[in-house]
Design an enzyme around this catalytic site. Structure first.
Site, PDB file in Angstrom:
ATOM      1  N   GLY A 122      54.983  43.100  26.835  1.00  0.00           N
ATOM      2  CA  GLY A 122      56.005  43.403  25.847  1.00  0.00           C
ATOM      3  C   GLY A 122      57.369  43.522  26.500  1.00  0.00           C
TER       4      GLY A 122
ATOM      5  N   THR B  84      65.738  57.167  18.219  1.00  0.00           N
ATOM      6  CA  THR B  84      64.707  56.132  18.173  1.00  0.00           C
ATOM      7  C   THR B  84      65.356  54.806  17.796  1.00  0.00           C
ATOM      8  OG1 THR B  84      64.172  56.566  15.845  1.00  0.00           O
ATOM      9  CG2 THR B  84      62.984  57.844  17.500  1.00  0.00           C
TER      10      THR B  84
ATOM     11  N   LYS C  63      68.970  53.096  20.416  1.00  0.00           N
ATOM     12  CA  LYS C  63      68.938  53.572  21.800  1.00  0.00           C
ATOM     13  C   LYS C  63      70.003  52.943  22.690  1.00  0.00           C
ATOM     14  CE  LYS C  63      64.094  55.035  22.017  1.00  0.00           C
ATOM     15  NZ  LYS C  63      62.843  54.999  22.824  1.00  0.00           N
TER      16      LYS C  63
ATOM     17  N   SER D 161      58.271  59.161  12.227  1.00  0.00           N
ATOM     18  CA  SER D 161      58.401  59.890  13.487  1.00  0.00           C
ATOM     19  C   SER D 161      57.498  61.116  13.535  1.00  0.00           C
ATOM     20  CB  SER D 161      59.857  60.331  13.695  1.00  0.00           C
ATOM     21  OG  SER D 161      59.968  61.125  14.853  1.00  0.00           O
ATOM     22  N   LYS D 162      56.830  61.297  14.660  1.00  0.00           N
ATOM     23  CA  LYS D 162      55.996  62.473  14.892  1.00  0.00           C
ATOM     24  C   LYS D 162      56.767  63.595  15.583  1.00  0.00           C
ATOM     25  CE  LYS D 162      51.819  59.608  15.463  1.00  0.00           C
ATOM     26  NZ  LYS D 162      51.126  59.982  14.223  1.00  0.00           N
TER      27      LYS D 162
ATOM     28  N   GLY E  24      48.845  56.556  23.750  1.00  0.00           N
ATOM     29  CA  GLY E  24      50.264  56.694  23.516  1.00  0.00           C
ATOM     30  C   GLY E  24      50.742  58.111  23.287  1.00  0.00           C
TER      31      GLY E  24
ATOM     32  N   GLY F 156      62.293  47.399  23.280  1.00  0.00           N
ATOM     33  CA  GLY F 156      63.064  48.540  23.748  1.00  0.00           C
ATOM     34  C   GLY F 156      62.286  49.486  24.633  1.00  0.00           C
TER      35      GLY F 156
ATOM     36  N   ASP G 107      62.222  59.047  28.147  1.00  0.00           N
ATOM     37  CA  ASP G 107      61.072  58.146  28.014  1.00  0.00           C
ATOM     38  C   ASP G 107      60.411  57.858  29.359  1.00  0.00           C
ATOM     39  OD1 ASP G 107      61.107  57.800  25.249  1.00  0.00           O
ATOM     40  OD2 ASP G 107      62.513  56.130  25.339  1.00  0.00           O
TER      41      ASP G 107
END
Length: 284
Positions: free
Chosen positions: A129, A63, A67, A15-16, A250, A132, A104
């Site tokens: 895609g 994350t 979720k 995770s950032k 992203g 999630g 999000d």
């Protein structure tokens, strides 16, 4: 003993979010912390019980894979999480209760705001895609008046997402493989239209195979948007630029959604004037 928020997931080391929130806390001189916390599915309820009792805790980001699993454990689900059917931010409220929301969708739309402020004859988004991340994107774009083409390996899953999140529209669910080979389709005049092509999958991420998309399937002047953050400049985006399309990486969504959560947690707007410096740190 200082206020803190955290991000939970399984795994979580990648995770950032701690880097982003820590950067903003430092710029604003706020004496608080943002941590990463590894939480398994089995430990999710215990994590919430412990945090609920901690007066220093300001909330958490959520994350994968939690979720949706976290939703029954919360006292209240706020918009837009209720419409999206997924929570990525949990906040403490009065009476030791917890509420869930979703940042999000706002983060995804942020770099598109200039385009969305304009009037268009037609808006179409090809969303590649059905995982999630696609939930928030589908819900956000349906609310902005887009006709959606949702492509996945399983068209049935794509149709179920559309039926749940964007019912009533004339949307489409071709298989992802449809876009892998070149097409000679002659697009009509797209002047005054807004077209998006979005990689909402993990394909193209470091360690993953590339996304099979041939850019002959994109109308002229499309915007390519990849939610993958590692690498920042994916093969998908490089091919889009080579075909003459604009691109959004992203980090735009990642930073945008984090900014909304940061203000929830710490009561101050994120210092977005430092975005260039933050991006440089995130891509080191």
């Amino acid at each position: 003993m200082k206020p803190y928020a955290d991000v939970i997931g399984d795994p979580i080391a990648q995770s950032k979010s701690p880097t982003i929130h820590g950067f903003w806390l430092g710029k604003l001189g706020i004496d608080a912390e943002y941590r990463a916390c590894h939480v398994t599915a089995e430990g999710l309820a215990d994590y919430l019980t412990a945090r609920r009792a901690d007066p220093l805790w300001r909330g958490c980001n959520v994350t994968m894979p939690h979720k949706q699993a976290i939703m029954p454990l919360l006292g209240r689900i706020n918009p837009p999480a209720d419409a999206i059917g997924a929570v990525n931010t949990v906040l403490p409220v009065a009476g030791s209760q917890l509420s869930g929301t979703n940042t999000d969708a706002a983060g995804f739309l942020e770099p598109l705001r200039a385009e969305l402020a304009q009037a268009h004859y037609f808006r179409m988004a090809r969303i590649l895609g059905t995982g999630g991340a696609a939930r928030a994107i589908i819900a956000a774009l349906a609310a902005e008046g887009f006709t959606l083409v949702v492509a996945g390996r399983d068209p049935g899953k794509a149709r179920a997402l559309l039926d749940e999140l964007a019912p009533g529209g004339e949307h489409h669910t071709p298989p992802l493989a449809h876009f892998a080979d070149p097409t000679d389709f002659a697009f009509d005049d797209r002047e005054g239209c807004l077209d998006l092509v979005i990689n909402a999958s993990s394909l193209g991420m470091i360690g993953q195979p590339p996304l099979p998309f041939d850019w002959s399937h994109a109308p002229p002047r499309s915007i390519a948007y990849d939610i993958v953050t590692a690498p920042r400049d994916t093969a998908f985006l490089q091919a889009a630029r080579a075909a003459g399309h604009r691109t959004i990486d992203g980090l735009a969504m990642l930073i945008g959604q984090a900014a909304v959560a940061f203000e929830h947690f710490f009561g101050h707007p994120a210092p977005r004037e430092h975005d260039a410096e933050l991006r440089a740190i995130l891509t080191q």
